[in-house]
Design an enzyme around this catalytic site. Structure first.
Site, mmCIF file in Angstrom:
data_model
loop_
_atom_site.group_PDB
_atom_site.id
_atom_site.type_symbol
_atom_site.label_atom_id
_atom_site.label_comp_id
_atom_site.label_asym_id
_atom_site.label_seq_id
_atom_site.Cartn_x
_atom_site.Cartn_y
_atom_site.Cartn_z
ATOM 1 N N ARG A 80 -8.456 8.398 4.515
ATOM 2 C CA ARG A 80 -9.172 7.043 4.061
ATOM 3 C C ARG A 80 -9.689 6.600 5.553
ATOM 4 O O ARG A 80 -11.622 6.780 5.575
ATOM 5 C CB ARG A 80 -8.584 5.881 3.117
ATOM 6 C CG ARG A 80 -9.285 4.583 3.391
ATOM 7 C CD ARG A 80 -8.545 3.286 2.666
ATOM 8 N NE ARG A 80 -7.337 3.658 4.068
ATOM 9 C CZ ARG A 80 -8.162 2.268 5.056
ATOM 10 N NH1 ARG A 80 -8.991 1.851 4.802
ATOM 11 N NH2 ARG A 80 -6.776 2.410 6.128
ATOM 12 N N ARG A 81 -9.639 5.974 6.682
ATOM 13 C CA ARG A 81 -9.903 5.877 7.857
ATOM 14 C C ARG A 81 -10.716 7.085 8.541
ATOM 15 O O ARG A 81 -12.186 6.620 8.216
ATOM 16 C CB ARG A 81 -9.388 5.071 8.759
ATOM 17 C CG ARG A 81 -8.062 3.870 8.362
ATOM 18 C CD ARG A 81 -7.189 4.013 8.883
ATOM 19 N NE ARG A 81 -6.579 2.553 8.691
ATOM 20 C CZ ARG A 81 -5.819 2.473 9.209
ATOM 21 N NH1 ARG A 81 -4.670 3.058 9.527
ATOM 22 N NH2 ARG A 81 -4.947 1.153 8.591
ATOM 23 N N ARG A 113 0.674 9.684 14.077
ATOM 24 C CA ARG A 113 1.270 9.724 13.159
ATOM 25 C C ARG A 113 1.998 8.782 14.541
ATOM 26 O O ARG A 113 2.070 8.509 14.972
ATOM 27 C CB ARG A 113 2.591 10.520 12.772
ATOM 28 C CG ARG A 113 2.214 11.076 11.839
ATOM 29 C CD ARG A 113 2.840 10.879 10.549
ATOM 30 N NE ARG A 113 3.900 10.132 10.383
ATOM 31 C CZ ARG A 113 4.915 10.461 10.141
ATOM 32 N NH1 ARG A 113 5.299 11.267 9.403
ATOM 33 N NH2 ARG A 113 5.944 8.647 9.314
ATOM 34 N N ARG A 157 1.096 4.481 18.462
ATOM 35 C CA ARG A 157 -0.360 4.168 18.107
ATOM 36 C C ARG A 157 -1.182 3.430 19.271
ATOM 37 O O ARG A 157 -2.477 4.140 19.346
ATOM 38 C CB ARG A 157 -0.558 3.716 16.880
ATOM 39 C CG ARG A 157 -0.245 5.128 15.633
ATOM 40 C CD ARG A 157 -0.662 4.542 14.164
ATOM 41 N NE ARG A 157 0.746 4.904 13.745
ATOM 42 C CZ ARG A 157 0.115 5.639 12.628
ATOM 43 N NH1 ARG A 157 -0.929 5.126 12.160
ATOM 44 N NH2 ARG A 157 0.377 6.149 11.729
ATOM 45 N N LYS A 162 0.854 -1.327 -0.143
ATOM 46 C CA LYS A 162 0.165 -0.226 -0.102
ATOM 47 C C LYS A 162 1.034 1.514 0.113
ATOM 48 O O LYS A 162 0.527 2.447 -0.285
ATOM 49 C CB LYS A 162 -1.410 0.519 0.809
ATOM 50 C CG LYS A 162 -0.327 -0.287 2.820
ATOM 51 C CD LYS A 162 -1.106 0.394 3.646
ATOM 52 C CE LYS A 162 -1.131 0.165 4.998
ATOM 53 N NZ LYS A 162 -1.887 0.706 5.762
ATOM 54 N N ASP A 163 2.375 1.504 -0.161
ATOM 55 C CA ASP A 163 2.581 2.174 0.266
ATOM 56 C C ASP A 163 3.481 2.140 -0.973
ATOM 57 O O ASP A 163 4.059 3.572 -1.517
ATOM 58 C CB ASP A 163 3.901 1.969 1.611
ATOM 59 C CG ASP A 163 3.220 2.076 2.316
ATOM 60 O OD1 ASP A 163 3.006 2.572 2.832
ATOM 61 O OD2 ASP A 163 4.277 1.801 3.888
ATOM 62 N N CYS A 212 -1.255 7.746 -2.232
ATOM 63 C CA CYS A 212 -1.819 6.686 -1.359
ATOM 64 C C CYS A 212 -1.941 7.238 0.189
ATOM 65 O O CYS A 212 -2.302 7.203 1.025
ATOM 66 C CB CYS A 212 -0.767 5.540 -0.855
ATOM 67 S SG CYS A 212 0.764 6.400 -0.558
#
Length: 331
Positions: A129-130, A151, A157, A81-82, A244
């Protein structure tokens, strides 16, 4: 005499090291050669800015690709996805191994599930997106939540929740599985609630296009279905002309096999599947507007067919106003 070790370029994060280590073991098995990890720091690792502000696309990839081009490493492992959707001619993705669980998950205080979050709950995520889909979900159910941009690595996190700064954070199931922390998940989020990022849960093993022997060896790790699925997802992303860090979700799956996945069961009971469903979503980060569409067709048998499936769905999404939702950046 033992053969010279292959050099695998990887980011330094705990997650990158874990997934690169898994690939290194597999490559050792197919080549009979030792594999050593070469740790490389990328711009995305050292920048403290939010990913959406530094452009997202390629910030974790460029330094690895430069090391490949300079011959400092023989191959590199990326979270798919990166990867930017355009592939440089001098490099080739030689393998996309079997995908991990593509879903997003919630880690919340007091073992809360998404539906249990109290009014005003603060939910951390670095992903527009989330944010878009969480806020749309909350709006549709009359819930009040606040999405907070964050971040940091997995430890950082999760730490926001354990220290009490946030009520919950949203992370990728695949990453937690790879670092052995999936037992901390309080809710696996159905892809009907939050569509993952294009390529989420999949890895890309990249090498130089002129290294035919290594390309052939790495190809043994390739999973053809994962490859066509993520190709369709990334084609959708590219056709939307989104990077992305854009608020785009996409998932290509096999409908009869998706229910076991949603239950966390990877077995497929030997079903033969002839159709693939591609779903896409793009939304404003406040969740007020979502364009969400899907299409189902024969499982693509070629790269071109997978690309076409993604482009077709993107065209339909653009016709419904997706372009106007793409320029947003998480503040």
């Amino acid at each position: 005499m033992t053969e010279k070790a292959l050099r695998l370029g990887t980011r330094r994060s705990k997650l990158a090291m874990a997934q690169s280590g898994q690939v290194a073991d597999a490559v050792s098995q197919v080549t009979g050669r030792p594999v050593e990890l070469v740790e490389i720091t990328t711009y995305g690792d050292v920048s403290r800015e939010h990913l959406a502000q530094i452009g997202g696309t390629g910030v974790f990839v460029a330094a690895l690709r430069e090391a490949l081009a300079r011959g400092e490493v023989d191959f590199a492992v990326h979270s798919l996805k990166d990867l930017p959707t355009t592939q440089p001619d001098e490099l080739v993705v030689a393998a996309i191994p079997v995908r991990e669980d593509p879903r997003d998950v919630l880690i919340a205080r007091d073992a809360l599930k998404l539906t249990d979050l109290p009014a005003g709950a603060r939910v951390g995520t670095g992903s527009p997106r989330r944010m878009a889909q969480l806020n749309a979900y909350a709006r549709s159910r009359g819930m009040e939540i606040e999405t907070v941009p964050i971040r940091g690595n997995v430890d950082t996190r999760i730490g926001y929740v354990t220290k009490g700064d946030l009520d919950a954070v949203v992370l990728a199931a695949a990453g937690l599985n790879r670092v052995g922390r999936s037992d901390e998940v309080t809710d696996f989020l159905s892809v009907d609630t939050i569509l993952p990022a294009p390529g989420q849960g999949a890895l890309a093993v990249e090498t130089t296009a002129d290294n035919a022997d290594l390309i052939a060896a790495l190809a043994e790790l390739d999973d053809p279905f994962t490859r066509v699925a993520v190709t369709a997802e990334r084609s959708l992303l590219a056709a939307l002309e989104a990077g992305c860090s854009a608020p785009v979700g996409a998932l290509a799956d096999l409908p009869p096999l998706s229910a076991p996945l949603e239950r966390g069961d990877s077995r497929t009971d030997g079903q033969t599947v002839k159709e693939m469903r591609l779903r896409g979503v793009v939304g404003s980060t406040d969740g007020s507007t979502l364009v969400q569409l899907s299409t189902t067709g024969p499982v693509p048998e070629t790269h071109e067919a997978a690309m076409a499936l993604g482009r077709e769905l993107a065209t339909e999404m653009l016709a419904q106003g997706a372009a106007g939702l793409m320029g947003e950046r998480a503040l």
